[in-house]
Design a protein around this motif. Structure first.
Motif, mmCIF file in Angstrom:
data_model
loop_
_atom_site.group_PDB
_atom_site.id
_atom_site.type_symbol
_atom_site.label_atom_id
_atom_site.label_comp_id
_atom_site.label_asym_id
_atom_site.label_seq_id
_atom_site.Cartn_x
_atom_site.Cartn_y
_atom_site.Cartn_z
ATOM 1 N N GLU A 350 0.835 -1.207 0.000
ATOM 2 C CA GLU A 350 0.000 0.000 0.000
ATOM 3 C C GLU A 350 0.868 1.255 0.000
ATOM 4 O O GLU A 350 0.582 2.229 -0.697
ATOM 5 C CB GLU A 350 -0.912 -0.004 1.226
ATOM 6 N N GLU A 351 1.948 1.193 0.769
ATOM 7 C CA GLU A 351 2.880 2.327 0.786
ATOM 8 C C GLU A 351 3.490 2.537 -0.601
ATOM 9 O O GLU A 351 3.629 3.663 -1.080
ATOM 10 C CB GLU A 351 3.985 2.081 1.816
ATOM 11 N N CYS A 352 3.852 1.437 -1.240
ATOM 12 C CA CYS A 352 4.418 1.495 -2.595
ATOM 13 C C CYS A 352 3.421 2.126 -3.564
ATOM 14 O O CYS A 352 3.772 3.017 -4.339
ATOM 15 C CB CYS A 352 4.801 0.088 -3.044
ATOM 16 N N LYS A 353 2.182 1.669 -3.494
ATOM 17 C CA LYS A 353 1.134 2.160 -4.402
ATOM 18 C C LYS A 353 0.945 3.664 -4.250
ATOM 19 O O LYS A 353 0.932 4.415 -5.241
ATOM 20 C CB LYS A 353 -0.170 1.427 -4.102
ATOM 21 N N LEU A 354 0.824 4.117 -3.016
ATOM 22 C CA LEU A 354 0.590 5.543 -2.770
ATOM 23 C C LEU A 354 1.798 6.393 -3.189
ATOM 24 O O LEU A 354 1.638 7.458 -3.788
ATOM 25 C CB LEU A 354 0.284 5.766 -1.288
ATOM 26 N N GLU A 355 2.999 5.895 -2.875
ATOM 27 C CA GLU A 355 4.189 6.695 -3.202
ATOM 28 C C GLU A 355 4.435 6.733 -4.703
ATOM 29 O O GLU A 355 4.836 7.773 -5.244
ATOM 30 C CB GLU A 355 5.424 6.156 -2.480
ATOM 31 N N LEU A 356 4.191 5.622 -5.391
ATOM 32 C CA LEU A 356 4.340 5.627 -6.848
ATOM 33 C C LEU A 356 3.358 6.599 -7.486
ATOM 34 O O LEU A 356 3.719 7.356 -8.391
ATOM 35 C CB LEU A 356 4.138 4.223 -7.412
ATOM 36 N N GLU A 357 2.124 6.592 -7.029
ATOM 37 C CA GLU A 357 1.105 7.486 -7.596
ATOM 38 C C GLU A 357 1.439 8.951 -7.317
ATOM 39 O O GLU A 357 1.398 9.793 -8.219
ATOM 40 C CB GLU A 357 -0.274 7.143 -7.004
ATOM 41 N N GLU A 358 1.799 9.228 -6.082
ATOM 42 C CA GLU A 358 2.108 10.612 -5.700
ATOM 43 C C GLU A 358 3.353 11.116 -6.428
ATOM 44 O O GLU A 358 3.377 12.228 -6.962
ATOM 45 C CB GLU A 358 2.319 10.678 -4.183
ATOM 46 N N THR A 359 4.382 10.297 -6.466
ATOM 47 C CA THR A 359 5.636 10.694 -7.115
ATOM 48 C C THR A 359 5.436 10.885 -8.615
ATOM 49 O O THR A 359 5.941 11.859 -9.201
ATOM 50 C CB THR A 359 6.729 9.633 -6.865
ATOM 51 N N ALA A 360 4.727 9.970 -9.254
ATOM 52 C CA ALA A 360 4.509 10.059 -10.701
ATOM 53 C C ALA A 360 3.717 11.310 -11.059
ATOM 54 O O ALA A 360 4.033 11.999 -12.039
ATOM 55 C CB ALA A 360 3.795 8.811 -11.203
ATOM 56 N N ARG A 361 2.687 11.624 -10.277
ATOM 57 C CA ARG A 361 1.896 12.825 -10.571
ATOM 58 C C ARG A 361 2.730 14.088 -10.392
ATOM 59 O O ARG A 361 2.664 15.015 -11.202
ATOM 60 C CB ARG A 361 0.658 12.872 -9.663
ATOM 61 N N PRO A 425 -2.827 5.762 -12.458
ATOM 62 C CA PRO A 425 -3.914 6.721 -12.686
ATOM 63 C C PRO A 425 -3.431 8.172 -12.715
ATOM 64 O O PRO A 425 -2.514 8.551 -11.987
ATOM 65 C CB PRO A 425 -4.844 6.481 -11.498
ATOM 66 N N GLY A 426 -4.058 8.958 -13.595
ATOM 67 C CA GLY A 426 -3.768 10.390 -13.654
ATOM 68 C C GLY A 426 -2.532 10.759 -14.452
ATOM 69 O O GLY A 426 -2.140 11.928 -14.478
ATOM 70 N N ILE A 427 -1.893 9.797 -15.094
ATOM 71 C CA ILE A 427 -0.672 10.080 -15.852
ATOM 72 C C ILE A 427 -0.985 10.031 -17.347
ATOM 73 O O ILE A 427 -1.318 8.976 -17.874
ATOM 74 C CB ILE A 427 0.451 9.083 -15.518
ATOM 75 N N GLU A 428 -0.887 11.196 -17.979
ATOM 76 C CA GLU A 428 -1.132 11.280 -19.427
ATOM 77 C C GLU A 428 -0.019 12.127 -20.053
ATOM 78 O O GLU A 428 -0.264 13.200 -20.619
ATOM 79 C CB GLU A 428 -2.509 11.883 -19.710
#
Length: 433
Positions: A350-361, A425-428
């Motif tokens: 879960e930590e990985c998922k959140l950090e990947l999403e936050e960092t990528a955005r 999500p959110g990466i375009e």
């Protein structure tokens, strides 16, 4: 406009005048003006007929009120010719004093041709003039008004201790070649010999030098200097401590000329011409400098595009990819795990998922902003240092940073896709731009 803005404007006028008169000398002109403002001596190495003395004289003409001295040195040149004759009146009083008015010790600007052919009597006096701006006139220390000295030579000194000491006092070295472009030869026959219009004054030099003393050299540039020193020594190139210190002072002068109180990486662009002892070493040293420059540029842009942090996050989770993927696989096939193992692995995932999403955005947003800047990178670079030439060439360095960021974003997307079997999500982001 404040004083520095006025000086910038006048320097641009000076550059325009010099470039119209001296073809294919754009970089040299800027280096000489920067060296002049920093109070450093310059050595021009090259064959006869490359306008070395003309350029030196033209630089002096740009300043209203500066006294000029030039001389062609040979091994037969006497101290009287350089420093003035001995005063017969003072000699009768048992005082050995030279009448220096009209000679090198009284000049603001000087050009010495074939400087390495001077004899030891002249060399000894030159050392203190070049470094401390002091002439030992008999028993007196005479402070010289010298602002800028350009020397020229067709050849460099052999292994001679006295000549090496003299050579070390020329921080700026530039190899001057014959013109190469056809368009330059076409324009050469239309050039005028009229004196240049003075656009600067000696007080402008004082303003810049006083401002440069207050300029801060940040830790990134001090590290860059040491990094460059280490890289050079690995290839058996060594500079004196005096030259390293003076390089830093030139960076401070560049910052002052650009109206800043802190130097940045763009103040270092002319440094390769302060590193070499032999012209044939310039290419190697230039390459070493460019490596240090790119690393420092990356460090200085961390606040705007923190590539190191993004890369560190990507590598952290890539290192755990196998363990995270194994947990996913075990969960899918219903493998038995202890409650403690499940809770720990689930929390980590879960930590990985959140950090990947936050960092990528966040990274995507930074890259989009970076692309906006790339629409006018030459203009952005010129605002950082108005003396920089070939801004398009340097713009590529910013593009390299953006490409590094895009690679990290792709790594984050790929890892997310592997672990969670869906797009981040959110990466375009359009990688084709």
């Amino acid at each position: 406009m404040n004083d520095i803005e006025v000086i910038q404007h006048k320097l641009e006028q000076a550059i325009e005048q010099l470039e119209a008169r001296f073809l294919e000398r754009e970089e040299l002109i800027r280096i000489l003006l920067l060296g002049l403002m920093a109070g450093e001596n310059a050595l021009l190495v090259g064959p006869p007929g490359t306008a070395k003395s003309q350029l030196a004289r033209a630089v002096a003409q740009l300043f209203d009120g500066g006294r000029w001295f030039d001389y062609l040195l040979t091994r037969f040149t006497t101290p009287d010719e350089m420093f003035g004759p001995v005063s017969l009146r003072q000699l009768k009083l048992d005082h050995y004093v030279r009448q220096t008015d009209g000679y090198l010790p009284s000049a603001e600007f000087a050009f010495l041709d074939e400087i390495f052919k001077a004899n030891s009597a002249i060399l000894n006096a030159l050392l203190s003039i070049l470094n401390e701006r002091i002439f030992f006139n008999g028993q007196d220390k005479q402070q010289t008004p010298l602002r800028f000295l350009i020397a020229a030579s067709n050849e460099l000194p052999e292994d001679n201790e006295q000549l090496e000491a003299l050579y070390d006092r020329f921080l700026i070295r530039y190899e001057v070649e014959y013109m190469k472009q056809m368009s330059s030869y076409e324009r050469m026959f239309q050039l005028t010999d009229e004196p240049l219009a003075p656009v600067l004054s000696l007080s402008h030099i004082d303003i810049v030098r006083n401002a440069s003393v207050k300029v801060v050299l940040p830790e990134t540039l001090i590290y860059m200097l040491y990094q460059l020193k280490t890289a050079m020594e690995e290839k058996e190139f060594r500079l004196s401590d005096r030259r390293w210190r003076k390089i830093g002072q030139v960076w401070q002068t560049s910052a002052a000329l650009n109206g800043r109180t802190e130097a940045n990486v763009w103040d270092t662009v002319f440094t390769p011409h302060m590193l070499w002892d032999l012209p044939e070493d310039y290419t190697t040293l230039h390459d070493l400098f460019q490596q240090a420059f790119q690393e420092t540029l990356k460090a200085e842009t961390e606040r705007e595009l923190p590539l190191r942090r993004y890369d560190r996050i990507a590598k952290h989770w890539l290192a755990q990819e196998d363990a995270l993927h194994a947990f996913q696989f075990k969960k899918e096939i219903g493998a038995r795990l202890s409650q403690e193992e499940q809770l720990k692995a689930k929390a980590n995932l879960e930590e990985c998922k959140l950090e990947l999403e936050e960092t990528a955005r966040e990274l995507q947003g930074k890259l989009v902003q970076w692309l906006q800047r790339e629409k006018d990178l030459p203009g952005y670079i010129r605002n950082r240092n108005f003396l920089v030439l070939q801004t398009a060439h340097y713009a590529v360095k910013y593009t390299h940073l953006r490409i590094q960021g895009e690679r990290t974003l792709q790594s984050l997307q790929g890892l997310y896709r592997t672990l969670f079997d869906r797009e981040l999500p959110g990466i375009e982001y359009d990688y084709t731009l």
